[in-house]
Design a protein around this motif. Structure first.
Motif, PDB file in Angstrom:
ATOM      1  N   ARG A  42       0.837  -1.206   0.000  1.00 12.69           N
ATOM      2  CA  ARG A  42       0.000   0.000   0.000  1.00 12.69           C
ATOM      3  C   ARG A  42       0.870   1.254   0.000  1.00 12.69           C
ATOM      4  N   TRP A  43       1.892   1.278   0.858  1.00 11.53           N
ATOM      5  CA  TRP A  43       2.779   2.448   0.884  1.00 11.53           C
ATOM      6  C   TRP A  43       3.525   2.615  -0.439  1.00 11.53           C
ATOM      7  N   ARG A  44       3.963   1.514  -1.042  1.00  7.21           N
ATOM      8  CA  ARG A  44       4.639   1.621  -2.351  1.00  7.21           C
ATOM      9  C   ARG A  44       3.717   2.289  -3.365  1.00  7.21           C
ATOM     10  N   ARG A  45       2.473   1.854  -3.409  1.00  7.55           N
ATOM     11  CA  ARG A  45       1.515   2.413  -4.370  1.00  7.55           C
ATOM     12  C   ARG A  45       1.210   3.881  -4.078  1.00  7.55           C
ATOM     13  N   ILE A  46       1.024   4.208  -2.813  1.00  8.48           N
ATOM     14  CA  ILE A  46       0.745   5.605  -2.463  1.00  8.48           C
ATOM     15  C   ILE A  46       1.919   6.490  -2.853  1.00  8.48           C
TER      16      ILE A  46
END
Length: 174
Positions: free
Chosen positions: A76-80
């Motif tokens: 999720r953090w990678r995508r954000i």
């Protein structure tokens, strides 16, 4: 090379500190709408609950709870981070690239803490909401616009004058 391992718990609640590489930058607040869009899109793809959050000029703090059976907050953090970076580049922010060709917008790592219990959660949420006062951006928590503090006031958890200019502190997250 260090083998960095993160604690992960299915359906867990986590406290995060995520920073821009350039700690003198104010991109997070000057382009906060792009961050909101990135968060919304990722939440739609990979659901999670934002329990508390504050966006500062150069870093943010958040408490998330993942769905039961899910522990993949790193994706999720990678995508954000990726979506936000693309949005910045699209509007002309002059982000430099590193030797690998990646944009140097975010620090590579972030700090995470698995929330252990209700008392720990309360400490994390208080820390998040007090952060703009701690850093000297405002004298009153209520005066910082980029915070879930306002939602907590509407829910009756905090009074609007909670933690004015009194040092709250807790010593973690940054």
């Amino acid at each position: 090379m260090v083998d960095y391992r993160r604690t992960r718990a299915m359906g867990g609640t986590y406290f995060f500190t995520v920073c821009l590489r350039d700690r003198t930058s104010s991109w997070l607040v000057s382009h906060v709408d792009d961050l909101r869009v990135a968060l919304r899109e990722v939440k739609r793809e990979r659901p999670f609950r934002i329990d508390a959050m504050v966006v500062m000029p150069d870093h943010l703090h958040a408490v998330w709870t993942l769905p039961p059976g899910d522990d993949d907050y790193p994706a999720r953090w990678r995508r954000i981070k990726s979506r936000y970076t693309r949005a910045l580049v699209k509007v002309g922010v002059r982000a430099r690239r590193n030797d690998k060709g990646e944009y140097n917008v975010w620090q590579r790592r972030y700090w995470e803490h698995t929330v252990r219990d209700e008392a720990d959660l309360a400490r994390c949420v208080n820390y998040i909401h007090y952060n703009p006062v701690k850093h000297g951006w405002v004298q009153w928590v209520r005066d910082w616009p980029h915070s879930t503090f306002h939602r907590y006031v509407r829910m009756g958890v905090y009074q609007e004058d909670w933690a004015g200019a009194i040092e709250y502190g807790s010593g973690f997250g940054e």
